[in-house]
Design a protein around this motif. Structure first.
Motif, PDB file in Angstrom:
ATOM      1  N   PRO A 183       7.420  -7.842 -10.482  1.00 29.19           N
ATOM      2  CA  PRO A 183       6.078  -7.882  -9.887  1.00 29.19           C
ATOM      3  C   PRO A 183       5.883  -9.073  -8.942  1.00 29.19           C
ATOM      4  N   VAL A 184       5.471  -8.764  -7.733  1.00 24.11           N
ATOM      5  CA  VAL A 184       5.044  -9.791  -6.777  1.00 24.11           C
ATOM      6  C   VAL A 184       3.576  -9.497  -6.523  1.00 24.11           C
TER       7      VAL A 184
ATOM      8  N   ILE B  76      -7.706 -15.794  -4.874  1.00 27.46           N
ATOM      9  CA  ILE B  76      -8.285 -16.125  -6.187  1.00 27.46           C
ATOM     10  C   ILE B  76      -7.316 -17.004  -6.978  1.00 27.46           C
ATOM     11  N   CYS B  77      -6.033 -16.689  -6.909  1.00 28.44           N
ATOM     12  CA  CYS B  77      -5.036 -17.539  -7.577  1.00 28.44           C
ATOM     13  C   CYS B  77      -5.087 -18.961  -7.025  1.00 28.44           C
ATOM     14  N   GLU B  78      -5.162 -19.080  -5.710  1.00 26.94           N
ATOM     15  CA  GLU B  78      -5.205 -20.400  -5.079  1.00 26.94           C
ATOM     16  C   GLU B  78      -6.417 -21.195  -5.549  1.00 26.94           C
ATOM     17  N   LEU B  79      -7.573 -20.550  -5.566  1.00 27.40           N
ATOM     18  CA  LEU B  79      -8.786 -21.277  -5.935  1.00 27.40           C
ATOM     19  C   LEU B  79      -8.801 -21.666  -7.398  1.00 27.40           C
ATOM     20  N   THR B  80      -8.365 -20.755  -8.263  1.00 30.93           N
ATOM     21  CA  THR B  80      -8.471 -21.005  -9.708  1.00 30.93           C
ATOM     22  C   THR B  80      -7.287 -21.778 -10.266  1.00 30.93           C
ATOM     23  N   GLY B  81      -6.192 -21.795  -9.500  1.00 27.48           N
ATOM     24  CA  GLY B  81      -4.981 -22.427 -10.001  1.00 27.48           C
ATOM     25  C   GLY B  81      -4.255 -21.581 -11.039  1.00 27.48           C
ATOM     26  N   MET B  82      -4.446 -20.274 -10.960  1.00 33.15           N
ATOM     27  CA  MET B  82      -3.798 -19.374 -11.914  1.00 33.15           C
ATOM     28  C   MET B  82      -2.649 -18.613 -11.239  1.00 33.15           C
ATOM     29  N   ASP B  83      -1.827 -17.935 -12.069  1.00 38.33           N
ATOM     30  CA  ASP B  83      -0.640 -17.256 -11.541  1.00 38.33           C
ATOM     31  C   ASP B  83      -0.947 -15.867 -10.985  1.00 38.33           C
TER      32      ASP B  83
ATOM     33  N   THR C  19     -11.572 -29.766  -9.678  1.00 38.19           N
ATOM     34  CA  THR C  19     -10.207 -29.494 -10.142  1.00 38.19           C
ATOM     35  C   THR C  19     -10.187 -28.098 -10.762  1.00 38.19           C
ATOM     36  N   PRO C  20      -9.264 -27.240 -10.345  1.00 39.04           N
ATOM     37  CA  PRO C  20      -9.302 -25.859 -10.830  1.00 39.04           C
ATOM     38  C   PRO C  20      -8.948 -25.746 -12.313  1.00 39.04           C
ATOM     39  N   PRO C  21      -9.524 -24.755 -12.996  1.00 38.16           N
ATOM     40  CA  PRO C  21      -9.279 -24.576 -14.428  1.00 38.16           C
ATOM     41  C   PRO C  21      -7.800 -24.422 -14.773  1.00 38.16           C
ATOM     42  N   GLY C  22      -7.029 -23.846 -13.845  1.00 39.60           N
ATOM     43  CA  GLY C  22      -5.579 -23.710 -14.079  1.00 39.60           C
ATOM     44  C   GLY C  22      -4.927 -25.053 -14.359  1.00 39.60           C
ATOM     45  N   LYS C  23      -5.401 -26.080 -13.696  1.00 42.01           N
ATOM     46  CA  LYS C  23      -4.847 -27.430 -13.889  1.00 42.01           C
ATOM     47  C   LYS C  23      -5.117 -27.952 -15.297  1.00 42.01           C
ATOM     48  N   PHE C  24      -6.173 -27.441 -15.905  1.00 43.08           N
ATOM     49  CA  PHE C  24      -6.525 -27.880 -17.258  1.00 43.08           C
ATOM     50  C   PHE C  24      -5.934 -26.971 -18.318  1.00 43.08           C
ATOM     51  N   GLY C  25      -5.080 -26.058 -17.905  1.00 42.54           N
ATOM     52  CA  GLY C  25      -4.400 -25.215 -18.885  1.00 42.54           C
ATOM     53  C   GLY C  25      -5.174 -23.986 -19.322  1.00 42.54           C
ATOM     54  N   ALA C  26      -6.094 -23.514 -18.486  1.00 45.90           N
ATOM     55  CA  ALA C  26      -6.830 -22.296 -18.856  1.00 45.90           C
ATOM     56  C   ALA C  26      -5.873 -21.108 -18.953  1.00 45.90           C
ATOM     57  N   ASP C  27      -6.128 -20.234 -19.919  1.00 44.73           N
ATOM     58  CA  ASP C  27      -5.328 -19.010 -20.049  1.00 44.73           C
ATOM     59  C   ASP C  27      -5.913 -17.890 -19.205  1.00 44.73           C
ATOM     60  N   ILE C  28      -7.249 -17.843 -19.179  1.00 44.48           N
ATOM     61  CA  ILE C  28      -7.932 -16.811 -18.398  1.00 44.48           C
ATOM     62  C   ILE C  28      -9.075 -17.483 -17.644  1.00 44.48           C
TER      63      ILE C  28
ATOM     64  N   GLY D   8     -16.778  -9.389  -9.659  1.00 47.17           N
ATOM     65  CA  GLY D   8     -16.095 -10.125 -10.710  1.00 47.17           C
ATOM     66  C   GLY D   8     -14.643 -10.357 -10.327  1.00 47.17           C
ATOM     67  N   TYR D   9     -14.108 -11.490 -10.778  1.00 41.10           N
ATOM     68  CA  TYR D   9     -12.658 -11.677 -10.614  1.00 41.10           C
ATOM     69  C   TYR D   9     -12.060 -12.014 -11.973  1.00 41.10           C
ATOM     70  N   PHE D  10     -10.748 -11.833 -12.097  1.00 37.62           N
ATOM     71  CA  PHE D  10     -10.080 -12.013 -13.375  1.00 37.62           C
ATOM     72  C   PHE D  10      -8.689 -12.566 -13.106  1.00 37.62           C
ATOM     73  N   ALA D  11      -8.448 -13.810 -13.531  1.00 36.00           N
ATOM     74  CA  ALA D  11      -7.150 -14.442 -13.256  1.00 36.00           C
ATOM     75  C   ALA D  11      -6.539 -14.955 -14.556  1.00 36.00           C
ATOM     76  N   VAL D  12      -5.227 -14.857 -14.651  1.00 38.69           N
ATOM     77  CA  VAL D  12      -4.536 -15.231 -15.888  1.00 38.69           C
ATOM     78  C   VAL D  12      -3.236 -15.973 -15.586  1.00 38.69           C
ATOM     79  N   THR D  13      -2.647 -16.462 -16.660  1.00 37.83           N
ATOM     80  CA  THR D  13      -1.304 -17.029 -16.562  1.00 37.83           C
ATOM     81  C   THR D  13      -0.302 -15.877 -16.507  1.00 37.83           C
ATOM     82  N   LYS D  14       0.892 -16.184 -16.064  1.00 39.03           N
ATOM     83  CA  LYS D  14       1.943 -15.172 -15.946  1.00 39.03           C
ATOM     84  C   LYS D  14       2.171 -14.447 -17.282  1.00 39.03           C
ATOM     85  N   LYS D  15       2.053 -15.202 -18.350  1.00 41.39           N
ATOM     86  CA  LYS D  15       2.291 -14.658 -19.687  1.00 41.39           C
ATOM     87  C   LYS D  15       1.390 -13.453 -19.988  1.00 41.39           C
ATOM     88  N   LEU D  16       0.197 -13.475 -19.426  1.00 42.78           N
ATOM     89  CA  LEU D  16      -0.770 -12.414 -19.737  1.00 42.78           C
ATOM     90  C   LEU D  16      -0.805 -11.315 -18.680  1.00 42.78           C
ATOM     91  N   MET D  17       0.122 -11.371 -17.743  1.00 48.37           N
ATOM     92  CA  MET D  17       0.110 -10.450 -16.603  1.00 48.37           C
ATOM     93  C   MET D  17      -0.016  -8.990 -17.008  1.00 48.37           C
TER      94      MET D  17
END
Lengths: 487, 448
Positions: free
Chosen positions: A479-480, B122-129, B250-259, B279-288
């Motif tokens: 996935p990309v 959205i990934c850029e702004l939130t700092g998520m994957d 500082t984006p939530p991703g930097k603080f270790g947010a999961d979602i 609505g937007y929904f961003a997660v870590t790679k683990k939760l993809m």
């Protein structure tokens, strides 16, 4: 359309270019570090594009040319009701007094908006034959879940905690079982018979005192009217369950039969289908829910009421399932639907259904000699064909769909419903002219001939689109999902 | 019946009926049992011609006070921001707005690529994957985040801060009921989540800790501490964030947010009485693979040319039915497009500048109100909203403000009993110094 890669907006970015115009800050500027806690001032800027306004406009114009909408051409996507999206709707929805009002303004400053919502509810009650309507749900699936939560609350209010099952036909939309699961129900499937209708014997077999509801769309996804609807209502009500109407196919029955009169207790509507809110490339939609009187106490809060000539929100609803969405639903889409209903009037809506059904039956009969017709009876607003005959020649329904792209058409819904082999589900809608239908029919006939004579032309389609068939396996295996700047 | 949306002529109808082999349209409805047949005509308002309907609805719209006429200090989740003109021009291209979900990628590359770009922004702004293609709104996205957390941790309790938007918490409770998830509210202290209470409530049965950033009172929540509390007990750390604020925070991703969830309404989407937003929904790679809704992925065609498709669809309702990660089908694609255009127009510099102006102007307003003798309820640092205490009902003050061309702030007493006569004030980059000063002066006067 030309075969050329369209750069990503990020790939067009040049440091120092801007596409915005903000006034100079007119208050004293303090150091952000003074105003925010330590460690909470962003250090690395988000990598958003740096492009000029013309760059942006050209980019999205190029993207729009790589997209097919109803305004581009015929779009007979079954169960999606891809009818014309009137332009007056767009104008009305953009009026300052409707587009730029805040949901938490004091009620006396938004009486016009509340009046529109109230009147839309009244119109939808009449169209569906239900006793009350909420506009809160954002889309069809959201409406399904809202309706099921109300049914659950109803049973529980009766001390009935064992109704854990929701019955759905094998031909149901995928959202039905998914919504049931989110509402905490287990799904039980009821089979369709040879005639494409719900098998009454099987229904009798699966219902019992654990049945919370039966979800049904009528006409069903095969485009057939469930003519035993009253018997089905009796079976469900007989065991104390509720009958749920999936309004995705309402375009087929307006002014001909109302869910409320068929015995349904809960109805959701897809205002973006029947009532021309545009689909927007996947949304936003709007999924109002109508209920019969015994379910009214459970409607989501707040409920819009009219009191002493003023419209207001009533929050005193102790049995309400609660809120399903912040604020009051997708108001902007509801405005479009209201504008449409007011443009059509009662006679117009009746004609909508009649012509939608006429168009579908005409196409079905003209295509029947060339493709297998699994259910040989009058359809409603849509019908299904099977590509079995072509499959034997090595041409799959997917190939037929892709070949249609070369003719400038969006293909029908394919491989759904699941109970028809190599299924093509075609819904022309009433806004298409006979010439358009005839041209599409000719294209389908040509493809049927190609399947016999030059199958590779179909198998290798599309030939004229900006891109060929895409490797979906690769997309899922590796996935990309976002752009990464090359290091 | 002649109507501009209905093209069939009498001769068309006749030819078509002949081809079908019936003598009237009515025959096509014969399968509807007599007993359920609707006879007669709907009791609805008669059709209105285009110019007359336009006039009527324009008059109806004119009854509403709108934020183009009034200077609005009302936020509480929906904000009056700069919407570049280009946004509406792009989303008015009907190849976009009259299309369905991009199920046929060969003729939907425009939409698919636009969404792929949205996901990236959205990934850029939130700092998520990973970010999905949109949800209905921030409130339902938050509820979906709670459900994802419960599924992932196999735990049935979520902790949500009282400083999360009250309507989002209401929505969460409704969803939680369906899923048998227990929702426990964590009280606040000095305008932010009370860490002591949080630490005592979080345990090994907690699926998620949910906070809002900046929170409903505008306060910048201490994400670093909340993260420790959540992860310390193996719970998911869920943040609902205003994406515009992330231009400077500082984006939530930097603080270790999961979602990370939220609403992209601040980016070019009009208030429109509460919806549709985005609505937007961003997660870590683990939760993809657990994400609700649609995802667009990059791939290639047979000739190796780059293209985009809907992907990882095995999560979705049309494939998995009752085993799907969510029942969502329609999302807010067109509004995601609007937000993308706005984020693109603002770009790397503009999003920072815009966020900074919100911060500065709100701070200026706070000081101006203080000078008028108005109490600022929470001293904690805020973004573009803050809470003031009045000595009379907010409703009364707002009615006075309206006469001065101002839409006042949100009456917190409607939801928080302890905040009677308290107003949540929003000051965006749209408010001029003059408007802020007028607001402060008027509030000060009516405050006496």
């Amino acid at each position: 359309m030309s075969k050329k890669d369209q750069k990503l907006i990020f790939e067009m970015s040049q440091p120092g270019r801007i596409g915005y115009s903000l006034p100079e800050l007119d208050v004293p500027r303090k150091d952000a570090a003074e105003l925010l806690p330590d460690g909470y001032v962003r250090e690395e800027a988000p990598e958003l594009p740096e492009v000029s306004e013309l760059d942006i406009m050209r980019h999205y114009t190029a993207l729009s040319k790589r997209n097919h909408g109803v305004d581009s051409g015929f779009y007979p996507l079954g169960s999606c009701t891809m009818k014309y999206n009137p332009k007056i709707n767009e104008d009305i929805a953009r009026l300052d007094g409707l587009a730029h009002i805040h949901p938490l303004q004091q009620e006396e400053t938004v009486q016009g908006a509340l009046e529109l919502m109230y009147d839309l509810q009244e119109h939808l009650k009449e169209i569906t034959g239900m006793d009350e309507v909420t506009l809160q749900p954002a889309a069809g699936a959201h409406g399904e879940w809202t309706g099921l939560m109300m049914i659950r609350a109803f049973h529980e209010a009766n001390g009935d905690f064992n109704r854990t099952k929701v019955i759905v036909p094998d031909s149901a939309h995928g959202t039905n079982p998914a919504s049931a699961a989110v509402a905490g129900f287990e799904t039980v499937t009821v089979k369709s018979g040879e005639d494409g209708l719900v098998d009454l014997e099987d229904l009798k077999r699966v219902v019992d005192e654990t049945t919370a509801a039966l979800m049904l769309t009528n006409p069903n996804t095969l485009g057939l009217f469930e003519e035993n609807i009253l018997e089905m209502a009796e079976i469900i009500h007989g065991v104390g369950g509720k009958l749920y109407y999936d309004g995705a196919n309402l375009n087929a029955v307006m002014s001909k039969a109302r869910p409320g009169d068929m015995g349904f207790d809960v109805v959701h509507l897809n205002l973006h289908k029947t009532f021309t809110g545009p689909h927007g490339g996947g949304g936003p939609g709007s999924g109002p829910v109508g209920v019969k009187a015994d379910l009214m106490p459970f409607l989501p809060k707040p409920v819009l009421v009219k009191k002493d000539g003023m419209y207001q929100f009533d929050n005193e609803r102790p049995q309400s399932i609660g809120r399903v969405k912040p604020f009051y639903g997708n108001f902007g889409i509801n405005v479009r639907a209201y504008t449409y209903i007011r443009s059509m009037g009662p006679d117009g809506l009746k004609a909508v259904t009649e012509y939608a059904v006429l168009n579908a039956n005409y196409m079905m009969r003209r295509l029947a000699p060339y493709f297998d017709l699994p259910y040989n009876r009058h359809s409603k607003h849509e019908f299904v064909l099977s590509g079995r005959r072509q499959k034997k020649l090595g041409v799959r329904t997917l190939d037929i769909a892709k070949r249609l792209l070369d003719f400038g058409y969006h293909p029908p819904t394919i491989y759904f419903p699941l109970n028809v082999e190599e299924c093509m589900m075609i819904e022309p809608t009433e806004t298409e002219s006979k010439e358009t239908l005839d041209a599409f029919i000719e294209a389908m006939i040509q493809i049927a001939k190609e399947a016999e004579e030059t199958p590779e032309v179909v198998q290798e389609a599309p030939h004229t689109t900006v891109i060929g068939r895409l490797d979906e396996t690769l997309a899922a295996r590796k996935p990309v999902l976002r752009y990464e700047k090359e290091q | 019946m002649k109507h501009r949306y209905l093209p069939l002529t009498e001769s068309d109808k006749k030819e078509m009926l002949d081809a079908i082999g019936v003598s009237s349209i009515e025959e096509l409805f014969e399968d509807i049992p007599e007993k359920v047949r609707f006879k007669g005509t709907y009791n609805l308002k008669e059709a209105k011609a285009e110019p007359l309907l336009k006039r009527e609805l324009s008059q109806l719209a004119a009854k509403n006070a709108n934020n183009k006429q009034y200077a609005s200090f009302l936020g509480a989740g929906v904000y009056d921001h700069y919407a570049p003109s280009i946004v509406d021009h792009v989303i008015s291209r009907s190849e976009f707005y009259t299309a369905y979900t991009p199920y046929q990628p060969e003729i939907s590359q425009g939409e698919l690529q636009a969404i792929f770009e949205f996901q990236t922004m959205i990934c850029e702004l939130t700092g998520m994957d990973v970010a999905n293609s949109s949800m209905y709104d921030g409130g339902t996205a938050l509820a979906e985040a709670a459900m994802l957390s419960a599924g992932q941790t196999k735990r049935k309790k979520v902790l949500v801060s009282e400083t999360v938007h009250p309507e989002a918490r209401d929505v969460l409770r409704t969803y939680a009921k369906g899923q048998g998830i227990e929702v426990i509210e964590v009280p606040y202290k000095n305008g932010a989540t009370d860490l002591e209470s949080l630490n005592s409530l979080v345990d090994r049965d907690t699926a998620a800790v949910i906070v809002q950033y900046p929170n409903f009172f505008g306060v910048v929540e201490p994400l670093a501490d909340v993260e420790k509390a959540a992860h310390g007990e193996g719970a998911m750390f869920v943040v609902s964030a205003n994406p515009l604020s992330l231009g400077i925070l500082t984006p939530p991703g930097k603080f270790g947010a999961d979602i990370v969830v939220g609403d992209a309404q601040p980016f070019g989407i009009p208030a429109q009485f509460g919806g549709p937003h985005c609505g937007y929904f961003a997660v870590t790679k683990k939760l993809m693979r657990k994400v609700p809704g649609r995802l667009v992925g990059q791939t290639k065609d047979e000739e190796g040319q780059r293209g985009f498709v809907l992907t990882l669809q095995a999560r979705e309702q049309h494939i998995r039915r009752d085993k799907a990660t969510s029942n969502i089908c329609s999302n807010q694609a067109l509004n995601a497009l609007a937000a993308s255009v706005a984020m693109t127009a603002l770009g790397k510099n503009g999003v920072r500048e815009s966020a900074e102006q919100n911060l500065q102007k709100a701070h200026f307003a706070k000081e101006a109100l203080k000078q008028q003798g108005v109490d600022i309820v929470f001293e904690a640092p805020t973004f573009n909203e803050f809470v003031i205490r009045l000595n009379k009902p907010v409703k009364d003050v707002n009615s006075q403000l309206l006469k001065q061309g101002i839409i006042g702030g949100y009456d917190l007493g409607l939801v928080y009993k302890e905040l009677k006569n308290c107003m949540l004030v929003a000051v965006t980059e749209m408010r001029t110094k003059e408007e802020i000063e007028l607001f402060a002066k008027e509030v000060g006067e009516h405050h006496e």
